[in-house]
Design a protein around this motif. Structure first.
Motif, PDB file in Angstrom:
ATOM      1  N   ALA A 130     -43.037  55.960  36.612  1.00  0.00           N
ATOM      2  CA  ALA A 130     -42.798  54.993  35.536  1.00  0.00           C
ATOM      3  C   ALA A 130     -41.303  54.953  35.279  1.00  0.00           C
ATOM      4  N   TYR A 131     -40.787  53.779  34.955  1.00  0.00           N
ATOM      5  CA  TYR A 131     -39.344  53.659  34.754  1.00  0.00           C
ATOM      6  C   TYR A 131     -39.001  52.359  34.051  1.00  0.00           C
ATOM      7  N   VAL A 132     -37.838  52.347  33.429  1.00  0.00           N
ATOM      8  CA  VAL A 132     -37.269  51.110  32.904  1.00  0.00           C
ATOM      9  C   VAL A 132     -36.464  50.475  34.032  1.00  0.00           C
ATOM     10  N   GLN A 133     -36.556  49.184  34.186  1.00  0.00           N
ATOM     11  CA  GLN A 133     -35.715  48.530  35.186  1.00  0.00           C
ATOM     12  C   GLN A 133     -35.005  47.325  34.567  1.00  0.00           C
ATOM     13  N   PRO A 134     -33.671  47.400  34.440  1.00  0.00           N
ATOM     14  CA  PRO A 134     -32.933  46.207  34.017  1.00  0.00           C
ATOM     15  C   PRO A 134     -33.147  45.128  35.074  1.00  0.00           C
ATOM     16  N   SER A 135     -33.431  43.925  34.631  1.00  0.00           N
ATOM     17  CA  SER A 135     -33.769  42.860  35.577  1.00  0.00           C
ATOM     18  C   SER A 135     -32.912  41.638  35.283  1.00  0.00           C
ATOM     19  N   THR A 168     -46.513  46.016  34.301  1.00  0.00           N
ATOM     20  CA  THR A 168     -45.165  45.585  33.959  1.00  0.00           C
ATOM     21  C   THR A 168     -45.145  45.110  32.519  1.00  0.00           C
ATOM     22  N   TYR A 169     -44.308  45.732  31.711  1.00  0.00           N
ATOM     23  CA  TYR A 169     -44.155  45.299  30.322  1.00  0.00           C
ATOM     24  C   TYR A 169     -42.810  44.582  30.210  1.00  0.00           C
ATOM     25  N   GLY A 170     -42.811  43.362  29.680  1.00  0.00           N
ATOM     26  CA  GLY A 170     -41.549  42.705  29.334  1.00  0.00           C
ATOM     27  C   GLY A 170     -41.096  43.310  28.016  1.00  0.00           C
ATOM     28  N   LEU A 171     -40.119  44.208  28.107  1.00  0.00           N
ATOM     29  CA  LEU A 171     -39.854  45.075  26.937  1.00  0.00           C
ATOM     30  C   LEU A 171     -39.358  44.309  25.713  1.00  0.00           C
ATOM     31  N   GLN A 208     -37.495  45.540  32.014  1.00  0.00           N
ATOM     32  CA  GLN A 208     -38.934  45.655  32.257  1.00  0.00           C
ATOM     33  C   GLN A 208     -39.292  47.131  32.269  1.00  0.00           C
ATOM     34  N   TYR A 209     -40.507  47.420  31.794  1.00  0.00           N
ATOM     35  CA  TYR A 209     -41.029  48.773  31.954  1.00  0.00           C
ATOM     36  C   TYR A 209     -42.115  48.721  33.006  1.00  0.00           C
TER      37      TYR A 209
END
Lengths: 315, 738
Positions: free
Chosen positions: A59-64, A166-169, A84-85
């Motif tokens: 699991a990770y945060v990803q700047p998109s 995928t969560y749109g944070l 995104q998470y």
């Protein structure tokens, strides 16, 4: 499972709660990939690791970045850079839906009070040669996550199947925190000595990048970089597997995949600059997909991406 | 007799797939049971988002024993043949019987298949059903290999009779059938066991699941209309949305909210589309004002605050959605009031098809053709041209960008905002119609002109670049466009020659977006729409222009009608399909298609209707037989003699009364048919033709055509020729069946 029923107070608290929730569920908490990507799926921890039979949970945060979504920081919901998470578990566990619902509880969305729905949404990434079936998840009529069972990535069947969340944070956090404009959202705790909003951190960069994406970026250079990335990706994969220096079998699947990611982002930038016609669009997408497939092919030949047919299934 | 209950419990099944899945489950299981020798009294399939259920009543407990005899090879046959028979029957040589046969002695296999118990059959049939279920899209999950629409979690398979209930033993890919299921995901998640279908439905209801989608639909509609009524409002009916929503919930809870006043000025279709497409809300109308003022959302759960949080959240999402819509609407109105120039410019950079140019180029072609069609449909040419130029402007509007299904309708609103004539606004809305075999055909003349021009431009364009539909492939919906042309022409009794319009528009495609000497070309093509590409006036214009010797004239001068013919044939094919659906006989259509003027579809159909009506009478039907007899005798004689008997028959050589009577009847009929045909009064012409039946029949009964006297014989053949000529002037009766 201990429900966290208190409401979070900031954007970062929501991220922290997701991190700790998925950590307790056994995911490796990874860090963002250090390249520009359009979505968390591009992180090799998802694309490449969804291939092969090795179990995986991350699991990770990803700047998109979505260059065409730039609105100079004025639109309440749209950003060219957002977070995104991402959660990826292989094989998808039978209680994946329940695990997901637990994560909503963890950030203060209690299904006893809200209307949570799984609404059909098939996922397809033409640039990654990937597709899966699943849902978008609605909370009180608002889409808060994507849930996908990967069927194919880079042209390869996923066996076993990975479950991806995928969560749109920003959107999720705005809903949980009751914020109408993303720039007004508290980034850290509003009671902090130095309270910072999302706008304090990102308004200026949204302006700068919007101008860059729509007017500033040098399209000749981007086109050249696209060609370079494409060639480099193929060149790296053309090396013989045997490395003369170490004497080991080393396939450069990840470095090649980096070039595929680059090509994809360059395409997005060119698209935002409006220099790709409708007919050319498909051709560019096809070129990126061809790279993604080559990388997937290569990764399947590595230890991390191989099938463990004989190992662990001894009769 | 036992009852069978099957439940396949899975993660959320897409709403749109549930109805077909119910049918497939019922069909596959019951077919399988019957094939295996069981019978049943009744079967019903039901579904919720998480389960597919089948209830079979009155199933037989066993299949009957079957005794089958098969004759094998002669006992003297080669060993190979005998071995083959043993393999096929699964028996050994000493299990075979030897019996006397006509040709000696043969082996017989007697195979006794004992009856099988229902559970054994059910297990086989259900496993096969699960493994081959025809989901439109299915998937694997986890480490398994089974495919289902979403992960399948449990199988309930229960056989009940007076003695009690038993679980049918069955395991599919690690899922073992049981007698337990689950209730609502949030309200009653605990598993429970059931003992029969009635017990199952009752317990499900206690566990907050309404099993029957029809019952959920009824409950939603009842609660929605009640809530609206209590507020003095009414729900806008939307049956397909109701079905979809009922497929998204197991325990529907209706919540009604109001739309913020700030959004009430949006067109009702915008409110409705935005709410429906994005949120799956029903629209709620104020019957007094006719405006949409509220919405109904259907939640899947009950909450301690009676849905207050849910409604609040939905309202917030709606506000964001409608803010976008309002932003689009206001921006669009600004562009519209300024004359839509910004959109028209924008359409220059939108590709319609890479071989057919931009949308702007397409619009220019359509406008030119609409202008030419206008007089044929009673529209003002200037108005038709103006309407065509603006009809697609809304494709560049923000609203249509967001909701493509509002194309045309937004064009109407924006044309009105721009202060354009109402006929122009209506053409924007209606020029896409008709879109199928049953929707409304526009009747306003300007709309008809633009709609026809739009569809003909599409057809000719794709014909010109050789993208005709083939087999089941019709990616540009050309069959639909052709049907649209047919319905527009027939629905408005339009008289025009379709081949001329086709010729002209094909030339417009061929001369490209920026033809030289545009005015001259326009003049030539306009003339051709009235007089044909090969009409004198058109040719004179072309010949005159040739002195100026522009290269572009060459394709116009040497225009080859092959493409037009191919497109005309396609339109005729579609017309046949359309008329067949309206119960016009295919041979009647063929008989009329073979006549001149078949490019005038209205005329063609009028002729076909008259012919079909005539054939329905006794005289009409028998006349055809008489005509065919006359025609066959004549054709044979003409072939044999190598002449055409068209010299005209003379009554003075008539020998019998019947022959003389036929002369008189033909004179009378001809006297009626000719003027009737000239005024396109097919009914009169065909009725008159039908009166020939009796004299023709009498003539054949009394008269021998091939007599010794060659003068009399030739005269009679010439008389048959008159019959042929008169009948064929009405329709090609040789094409009729029978």
């Amino acid at each position: 499972m201990s429900d966290v029923t208190t409401r979070p107070r900031s954007f970062q608290e929501i991220i922290l709660r997701l991190q700790s929730y998925w950590a307790t569920k056994g995911c490796a908490i990874l860090q963002p990939y250090d390249m520009e990507v359009g979505a968390g799926t591009f992180h090799p921890a998802t694309t490449l690791r969804s291939l092969g039979t090795k179990p995986w949970a991350a699991a990770y945060v990803q700047p998109s970045r979505r260059p065409t979504d730039g609105r100079y920081g004025e639109n309440p919901n749209r950003l060219q850079h957002y977070y995104q998470y991402q959660v990826i578990i292989k094989p998808s566990p039978p209680d994946m839906q329940e695990l997901y619902l637990g994560s909503l509880r963890a950030i203060g969305l209690d299904p006893a009070l809200h209307d949570i729905r799984f609404v059909e949404d098939d996922w397809e990434s033409p640039t990654l040669g990937a597709w899966g079936l699943g849902w978008e998840i609605w909370c009180d009529g608002m889409e808060v996550s994507q849930f996908t069972y990967f069927q194919q990535v880079g042209g390869h069947d996923c066996r076993p199947v990975s479950g991806e969340l995928t969560y749109g944070l920003e959107r999720l956090a705005m809903y949980v925190l009751g914020i109408d404009h993303v720039m007004d959202m508290p980034f850290n705790d509003p009671q902090s000595p130095i309270p910072l909003t999302y706008g304090d951190i990102f308004r200026q960069t949204e302006e700068e990048y919007s101008r860059h994406n729509f007017d500033g970026a040098n399209t000749d250079m981007l086109l050249q970089h696209f060609v370079n990335a494409e060639a480099e990706c193929q060149r790296l994969l053309d090396f013989p597997a045997q490395d003369p220096n170490s004497g080991k079998r080393i396939i450069m699947a990840h470095p090649a995949y980096d070039q595929c990611i680059k090509a994809s982002h360059l395409f997005n930038l060119l698209d935002a600059r409006g220099v790709i016609s409708v007919t050319e669009r498909q051709a560019y997408i096809g070129r990126v997909r061809a790279l993604a497939k080559l990388c997937a092919d290569a990764f399947r030949l590595t230890e991390a991406g191989a099938d463990l047919d004989t190992v662990g299934t001894a009769a | 007799m036992p009852d069978l209950l099957i439940e396949l419990f899975s993660e959320e099944i897409p709403a749109r797939m549930q109805a077909r899945a119910r049918d497939d489950l019922r069909r596959m299981v019951t077919d399988g049971l019957v094939t295996a020798g069981l019978t049943y009294a009744h079967a019903a399939a039901l579904s919720t988002p998480r389960r597919l259920t089948l209830a079979v009543e009155g199933l037989t407990a066993h299949s009957a024993a079957v005794r089958e005899e098969r004759k094998g090879p002669a006992t003297t046959a080669p060993q190979q043949a005998i071995d083959g028979f043993l393999r096929a029957t699964g028996l050994t040589i000493d299990q075979l019987e030897k019996r006397a046969d006509k040709k000696g002695e043969a082996y017989f296999a007697v195979i006794e298949r004992p009856g099988r118990a229902a559970p054994e059959i059910i297990a086989e049939v259900l496993e096969a059903t699960i493994r081959t279920f025809p989901w439109p899209k299915s998937m694997r999950w986890g480490a398994g290999s089974l495919k289902w629409v979403r992960p399948l979690h449990s199988i309930l398979c229960l056989l009940t009779d007076e003695a009690g209930a038993e679980v049918v033993p069955l395991t599919v890919d690690g899922i073992t059938a049981s007698n337990t299921t689950h209730g609502h995901r949030f309200l009653s998640p605990a598993p429970f066991a059931v003992s029969s279908f009635d017990d199952y439905t009752a317990k499900l209801k206690r566990a907050h699941v309404i099993l029957d989608s029809a019952e959920r639909e009824a409950a939603i509609w009842h609660d929605a209309t009640t809530a609206a009524f209590a507020a003095g409002l009414e729900v806008v009916a939307d049956p397909s949305l109701l079905t979809e929503v009922a497929g998204l919930v197991e325990w529907p809870v209706v919540l009604m909210g109001r739309i913020d006043a700030a959004f009430l000025d949006l067109p009702p279709e915008v409110l409705q589309t935005s709410m429906r497409e994005h949120q799956k809300f029903f629209s709620v109308k104020n019957p007094k004002s006719g405006r949409i003022e509220g919405f109904i959302t259907v939640a899947n759960t009950e909450t301690a605050d009676n849905g207050a949080t849910i409604l609040h959240g939905n309202q917030k999402v709606l506000r964001a959605r409608l803010s976008d819509a309002k932003f689009f609407w206001e921006n669009d109105l600004r562009v519209a009031r300024a004359g839509m120039g910004e959109w028209l410019d924008g359409l220059k950079s939108v590709t319609f098809h890479n071989k057919l140019g931009s949308q702007a180029e397409r619009i220019t072609r359509i406008a030119a053709l609409a202008r030419e069609i206008a007089p044929m449909v009673g529209a003002d040419p200037d108005m038709a041209e103006q309407a065509a130029k603006l009809a697609k402007a809304d494709l560049r509007s923000a609203m249509v960008g967001e909701f493509p299904e509002l194309q045309g309708l937004m064009g109407m609103y924006y044309a009105r905002a721009a202060g354009l004539p109402e006929a122009v606004a209506l053409a924007a809305r209606d020029h896409y119609s008709p879109l199928g075999p049953t929707d409304t055909v526009p009747t306003e003349p300007v709309s008809v002109a633009v709609a026809l021009a739009d569809k003909l431009d599409t057809l000719t364009g794709f014909w010109a670049i050789d993208e005709k539909p083939t087999g089941s492939k019709d990616p540009f919906a050309l069959r639909r466009a052709a049907l649209g042309v047919i319905r527009l022409v027939l629905g408005n009794d339009v008289r025009l020659s379709i081949d001329r319009l086709v010729d002209v528009q094909i030339l417009r495609h061929q001369s490209g977006p920026n033809p030289a000497a545009l005015d001259l070309l326009t003049q030539i093509l306009s003339t051709a729409t009235q007089h044909g590409m090969f009409g004198d006036l058109t040719r004179r214009l072309i010949d005159g222009a040739e002195k100026l010797v522009p290269d572009w004239l060459v394709p116009v001068r040497d225009h080859n009608p092959d493409l037009s013919d191919s497109l005309r044939d396609f339109l005729h094919e579609r017309l046949k399909v359309f008329l067949k659906d309206q119960n016009t006989r295919h041979d009647v259509i063929d008989a009329c298609l073979a006549m001149p003027g078949n490019c005038d579809l209205t005329l063609l159909v009028k002729r076909a209707q008259a012919l079909q009506a005539t054939l329905a009478t006794e005289d009409g039907a028998n006349l055809v037989a008489g005509f065919k007899r006359a025609n066959n005798i004549l054709t044979q004689a003409e072939e044999k003699d190598g002449v055409e008997y068209s010299y005209g028959a003379d009554p003075k050589f008539a020998e019998t009364d019947e022959e003389r009577a036929l002369f008189t009847a033909l004179d009378t009929a001809e006297g009626t048919i000719k003027p009737a045909m000239a005024t396109e009064d097919f009914t009169t012409a065909m009725q008159s033709m039908a009166t020939l039946r009796a004299p023709i029949d009498a003539f054949f009964t009394a008269t021998q055509i091939n007599t010794e006297n060659q003068i009399v014989r030739r005269n009679r053949l010439n008389l048959l020729h008159r019959i042929r000529t008169i009948c064929l002037s009405v329709a090609d009766l040789t094409k009729l069946d029978g």
